[in-house]
Structures are given as C-alpha cells and as structure tokens.
Design an enzyme around this catalytic site. Structure first.
Site, PDB file in Angstrom:
ATOM      1  N   GLY A  12     -33.714 -69.833 -29.710  1.00 16.37           N
ATOM      2  CA  GLY A  12     -32.541 -70.718 -29.753  1.00 16.37           C
ATOM      3  C   GLY A  12     -32.967 -72.179 -29.816  1.00 16.37           C
ATOM      4  O   GLY A  12     -33.878 -72.594 -29.110  1.00 16.37           O
ATOM      5  N   ARG A  73     -35.035 -66.037 -34.659  1.00 14.93           N
ATOM      6  CA  ARG A  73     -35.631 -65.004 -33.804  1.00 14.93           C
ATOM      7  C   ARG A  73     -36.148 -63.948 -34.773  1.00 14.93           C
ATOM      8  O   ARG A  73     -35.368 -63.388 -35.542  1.00 14.93           O
ATOM      9  CB  ARG A  73     -34.586 -64.438 -32.835  1.00 14.93           C
ATOM     10  CG  ARG A  73     -34.093 -65.498 -31.857  1.00 14.93           C
ATOM     11  CD  ARG A  73     -33.259 -64.918 -30.736  1.00 14.93           C
ATOM     12  NE  ARG A  73     -33.014 -65.922 -29.703  1.00 14.93           N
ATOM     13  CZ  ARG A  73     -31.887 -66.597 -29.563  1.00 14.93           C
ATOM     14  NH1 ARG A  73     -30.877 -66.370 -30.364  1.00 14.93           N
ATOM     15  NH2 ARG A  73     -31.756 -67.487 -28.611  1.00 14.93           N
ATOM     16  N   ASP A 104     -38.526 -67.878 -24.051  1.00 12.57           N
ATOM     17  CA  ASP A 104     -39.233 -66.626 -23.777  1.00 12.57           C
ATOM     18  C   ASP A 104     -39.261 -65.800 -25.061  1.00 12.57           C
ATOM     19  O   ASP A 104     -38.374 -65.873 -25.883  1.00 12.57           O
ATOM     20  CB  ASP A 104     -38.575 -65.859 -22.627  1.00 12.57           C
ATOM     21  CG  ASP A 104     -37.103 -65.580 -22.892  1.00 12.57           C
ATOM     22  OD1 ASP A 104     -36.591 -66.051 -23.920  1.00 12.57           O
ATOM     23  OD2 ASP A 104     -36.479 -64.903 -22.068  1.00 12.57           O
ATOM     24  N   THR A 127     -36.022 -74.539 -24.405  1.00 14.25           N
ATOM     25  CA  THR A 127     -34.805 -73.720 -24.286  1.00 14.25           C
ATOM     26  C   THR A 127     -33.864 -74.411 -23.304  1.00 14.25           C
ATOM     27  O   THR A 127     -34.323 -75.017 -22.329  1.00 14.25           O
ATOM     28  CB  THR A 127     -35.096 -72.294 -23.783  1.00 14.25           C
ATOM     29  OG1 THR A 127     -33.863 -71.679 -23.372  1.00 14.25           O
ATOM     30  CG2 THR A 127     -36.027 -72.267 -22.581  1.00 14.25           C
ATOM     31  N   ASP A 129     -32.123 -72.881 -21.294  1.00 18.77           N
ATOM     32  CA  ASP A 129     -31.927 -71.997 -20.141  1.00 18.77           C
ATOM     33  C   ASP A 129     -32.771 -72.377 -18.915  1.00 18.77           C
ATOM     34  O   ASP A 129     -32.480 -71.946 -17.808  1.00 18.77           O
ATOM     35  CB  ASP A 129     -32.248 -70.550 -20.522  1.00 18.77           C
ATOM     36  CG  ASP A 129     -31.378 -70.043 -21.664  1.00 18.77           C
ATOM     37  OD1 ASP A 129     -30.273 -70.585 -21.846  1.00 18.77           O
ATOM     38  OD2 ASP A 129     -31.806 -69.108 -22.373  1.00 18.77           O
ATOM     39  N   ASP A 131     -35.646 -71.218 -18.057  1.00 17.30           N
ATOM     40  CA  ASP A 131     -35.990 -69.920 -17.461  1.00 17.30           C
ATOM     41  C   ASP A 131     -37.426 -69.490 -17.781  1.00 17.30           C
ATOM     42  O   ASP A 131     -37.735 -68.312 -17.739  1.00 17.30           O
ATOM     43  CB  ASP A 131     -35.008 -68.852 -17.969  1.00 17.30           C
ATOM     44  CG  ASP A 131     -35.096 -68.652 -19.473  1.00 17.30           C
ATOM     45  OD1 ASP A 131     -35.696 -69.489 -20.161  1.00 17.30           O
ATOM     46  OD2 ASP A 131     -34.569 -67.629 -19.957  1.00 17.30           O
ATOM     47  N   ARG A 173     -28.320 -67.035 -20.694  1.00 18.42           N
ATOM     48  CA  ARG A 173     -28.754 -65.646 -20.911  1.00 18.42           C
ATOM     49  C   ARG A 173     -28.866 -64.921 -19.566  1.00 18.42           C
ATOM     50  O   ARG A 173     -27.875 -64.816 -18.881  1.00 18.42           O
ATOM     51  CB  ARG A 173     -30.080 -65.621 -21.685  1.00 18.42           C
ATOM     52  CG  ARG A 173     -30.321 -64.316 -22.415  1.00 18.42           C
ATOM     53  CD  ARG A 173     -31.676 -64.314 -23.080  1.00 18.42           C
ATOM     54  NE  ARG A 173     -31.752 -65.259 -24.166  1.00 18.42           N
ATOM     55  CZ  ARG A 173     -31.415 -64.996 -25.426  1.00 18.42           C
ATOM     56  NH1 ARG A 173     -31.001 -63.801 -25.750  1.00 18.42           N
ATOM     57  NH2 ARG A 173     -31.495 -65.908 -26.366  1.00 18.42           N
ATOM     58  N   GLY A 187     -19.458 -80.278  -8.938  1.00 20.75           N
ATOM     59  CA  GLY A 187     -18.679 -80.101  -7.709  1.00 20.75           C
ATOM     60  C   GLY A 187     -17.829 -78.845  -7.716  1.00 20.75           C
ATOM     61  O   GLY A 187     -16.714 -78.818  -7.174  1.00 20.75           O
ATOM     62  N   GLU A 224     -23.265 -66.906 -17.809  1.00 20.53           N
ATOM     63  CA  GLU A 224     -22.914 -65.857 -18.785  1.00 20.53           C
ATOM     64  C   GLU A 224     -23.586 -64.524 -18.467  1.00 20.53           C
ATOM     65  O   GLU A 224     -23.090 -63.472 -18.867  1.00 20.53           O
ATOM     66  CB  GLU A 224     -23.258 -66.289 -20.209  1.00 20.53           C
ATOM     67  CG  GLU A 224     -24.734 -66.452 -20.469  1.00 20.53           C
ATOM     68  CD  GLU A 224     -25.062 -66.705 -21.946  1.00 20.53           C
ATOM     69  OE1 GLU A 224     -24.173 -66.620 -22.803  1.00 20.53           O
ATOM     70  OE2 GLU A 224     -26.238 -66.994 -22.219  1.00 20.53           O
TER      71      GLU A 224
HETATM   72  O1  F6P Z   1     -31.618 -69.007 -25.015  1.00 22.00           O
HETATM   73  C1  F6P Z   1     -30.697 -69.991 -25.365  1.00 22.00           C
HETATM   74  C2  F6P Z   1     -29.316 -69.386 -25.503  1.00 22.00           C
HETATM   75  O2  F6P Z   1     -28.420 -70.423 -25.833  1.00 22.00           O
HETATM   76  C3  F6P Z   1     -28.817 -68.621 -24.298  1.00 22.00           C
HETATM   77  O3  F6P Z   1     -28.337 -69.452 -23.276  1.00 22.00           O
HETATM   78  C4  F6P Z   1     -27.760 -67.755 -24.921  1.00 22.00           C
HETATM   79  O4  F6P Z   1     -27.558 -66.574 -24.187  1.00 22.00           O
HETATM   80  C5  F6P Z   1     -28.356 -67.427 -26.267  1.00 22.00           C
HETATM   81  O5  F6P Z   1     -29.312 -68.436 -26.546  1.00 22.00           O
HETATM   82  C6  F6P Z   1     -27.366 -67.347 -27.384  1.00 22.00           C
HETATM   83  O6  F6P Z   1     -28.031 -66.935 -28.514  1.00 22.00           O
HETATM   84  P1  F6P Z   1     -27.404 -67.016 -29.988  1.00 22.00           P
HETATM   85  O7  F6P Z   1     -27.415 -68.459 -30.391  1.00 22.00           O
HETATM   86  O8  F6P Z   1     -28.329 -66.187 -30.797  1.00 22.00           O
HETATM   87  O9  F6P Z   1     -26.013 -66.496 -29.894  1.00 22.00           O
END
Ligand code: F6P
Length: 324
Positions: A12, A73, A104, A127, A129, A131, A173, A187, A224
């Site tokens: 992403g 990807r 990742d 990213t 995220d 993460d 993710r 908040g 999410e």
């Molecule tokens: O990893 C980045 C991210 O934006 C996540 O937060 C999300 O779940 C995912 O990519 C969405 O992927 P796509 O753009 O392929 O829908």
C-alpha cells in the site's frame, strides 16, 4: 562495491514514500552510483520496467503523497520463478543493490532475492499501519494519523450538534496502532482494537456512563481489524443491545492513505533513505533502516516479522482513563 542500485515501492502506498525515493536517488548520486526507479514494485522487476533517475527526476516530489514509482502487491514474486525473472532484470543492467520501501510482505521477498541471486537488498519501512517490527515508526503513519484525527475532529462537531454517537472506522489492517493513536488524539470515548478483546456489553456500559456523566455525544473509534466486526457491524450490535439507536458510521478508508506528507514523515523518509544507501555502500544486505528511540539504525529483515510491532498496551489504559 555497489555501483548501480534500484529503488522500488511495494504494498500500500504511504505518504512520504516520494520523500524516501528522493532521498535514495539523491544520496546514491552523491555517492557516485547510478540509480534506477522500478515501476509498480516487484511486478516492475518481473516486467522489466525500470527508468534511470537523476537528481531532477525527483524534483518537486517531497511534498507529494502516493508514490511516483507506483506500487503493487505482487503474487508472482512470491515464487522462485518470479524472483529469477526479477533478478535477471537487475543483473542485465549490472544492478546489484536494491532499496525496497514498503510494509510487511516486502521484506521476505527481498530476503529471498538476496539468498537466491545475491542482489543486496536494504529496506525502508513504509506503511500507514505502523505495524512493522523493529522500527518505532513507519513512513506514512504520522500523516495518516493526522488525517484520521482531522476527520474525528470534524465528526465531533456534528456529533455534538446532534447529540449522537459516531462510530469511526480507521485503517490498520490487523493492527490497532493507528486507530488507538487516532482515538487518543481525537479524544474518543472508546477505542476498539484487535489487540484487546471487544465486548459489546462493556462498550454499551461505557457509553451509558459517558452519558450519565453529562456527555451528550460520543466518538467510538473502531480499528478495521477489530475481531468484533467492522464499524457498521459494531454499531448495529450496540443498537440491538441498548437504547442507543440514533448513530452514524463513518469509514475514513483510503482518505488516510493520500495527501501531502507531514514534516515528520518527510524527515523520517529522508533520514531512512540516506541510511539505506549508506548501508548498500557499506556492502550490507537484508537490513532495514529503522528508527529506534530517535536514532536511525539498521535492523535485520527478520526483525520485521519476528519482533512485535510498536503497539503499546499501556495506551489502552490512557485512552480509557482520559475518556471519562
Ligand atoms: O497496509 C495499508 C492499508 O491501507 C491497510 O491499512 C488496509 O487494510 C489496506 O492497506 C488496504 O489495502 P487496499 O488499498 O489494497 O484496499
């Protein structure tokens, strides 16, 4: 010594990737190397889509979101035949160093490319995220956090005006890091993340307690990846189990991925980009330029999947205490 390197963005897109590309290209040129940009991540290596870059190729991009190299990807890179084609693309141009900017999934492929074909690979975490194990922060997270907080602030205005509960879904993710920090900074009255169990009864009790303490509106931030469902599903469960029925759901979605990077993300990307090129100059491979307690260091790729990423469970308590 490495003379020719390539740079790609994978997974992403994240705000600040362009600042990272700029840093790699300019510091490579500064070190006397030639540098190519690979279009569309690993897929571009397989498809032989490379462009040679110079200092001007990266002019005027430090402030731009997305990635000028595009991202993808790539399933084909997961198998040895795909990596063989990718390696041929690089070796045909005498490129023996590669900088990969991504999340990742990016690093395992890079590790395999080195092990199977001797292409030295250095990573930069990119990213929204936040993460990735081994780094305190990833490129793009700060911008996405600020985007989410701005959205929450706007929703707070309308929630207050109508005495409503808003459920706000934040990306991430499988990680709740971005959601947790958005909730603290915005908040929120409650933050639901996959790292902690979500109990709808407990959430309802909390919303009632907030109301009883005089709050007329509430913001519930939902990661999410929360195991109890997405924001709409959780809002529906709350309606079923309580007197709270006039609720609204907002999914911030990909708005969090775009936009001009914050100064923090630009600086982080610049620091990591220079460090990544220096690592290649030193002959290193299978390391990621990472931020550790304010210092830029090199971490082995294996840390990105073996070390737990930055989520700090103490933040759950902070969010809870401050929501009262
Ligand atoms: O990893 C980045 C991210 O934006 C996540 O937060 C999300 O779940 C995912 O990519 C969405 O992927 P796509 O753009 O392929 O829908």
């Amino acid at each position: 010594m490495t003379k020719n390197i390539a740079v790609l963005t994978s997974g992403g897109d994240a705000p600040g990737m362009n600042a990272g590309i700029r840093a790699v290209v300019r510091s490579a040129i500064h070190s006397g190397m030639k540098v190519w940009g690979v279009e569309r991540g690993y897929q571009g290596l397989i498809d032989n889509r490379l462009v040679e870059m110079d200092g001007r190729s990266v002019s005027g991009i430090i402030n731009r979101g997305g990635t000028i190299l595009h991202s993808a990807r790539c399933e084909a890179f997961l198998v040895p035949a795909g990596r063989e084609r990718a390696a041929k693309t690089l070796l045909d141009r005498d490129i023996d160093g590669l900088v990969v900017i991504g999340g990742d999934g990016t690093y395992r492929g890079a590790a395999a490319l080195y092990e199977e074909h001797g292409i030295r690979c250095v990573g930069m975490p990119g990213t929204i995220d936040n993460d990735i194990g081994g780094t305190d922060f990833t490129i793009g997270y700060d911008t996405a956090l600020n985007t989410a907080v701005e959205a929450i602030d706007r929703l707070r205005d309308t929630a207050d005006s109508h005495d409503r509960i808003f459920f706000v879904e934040v990306m991430g993710r499988h990680s709740g890091y971005l959601a947790m920090m958005s909730g603290i900074a915005g908040g929120a009255e409650a933050v639901l993340v996959p790292e902690t169990p979500t109990d709808i009864g407990v959430l309802v009790d909390r919303l009632r307690a907030c109301r009883d303490r005089g709050k007329t509106s509430s913001i519930v931030v939902v990661a999410e990846g929360d195991e109890a469902g997405n924001a709409s599903e959780i809002a529906a469960k709350v309606s079923e189990q309580s007197e709270f029925t006039d609720q609204r759901v907002t999914v911030i979605g990909h708005l969090q991925r775009g936009g001009s990077p914050t100064a923090w993300d630009r600086i982080l990307a610049s620091r990591l980009g220079v460090a990544a090129v220096e690592a290649l100059v030193e002959g290193q491979s299978n390391v990621m330029a990472a931020l550790n307690g304010g210092e830029v260091i090199l971490r082995p790729f294996s840390d990105t999947w073996e070390v737990k990423s930055a989520f700090d469970p103490r933040c759950v308590r902070i969010a809870d205490v401050l929501a009262t």
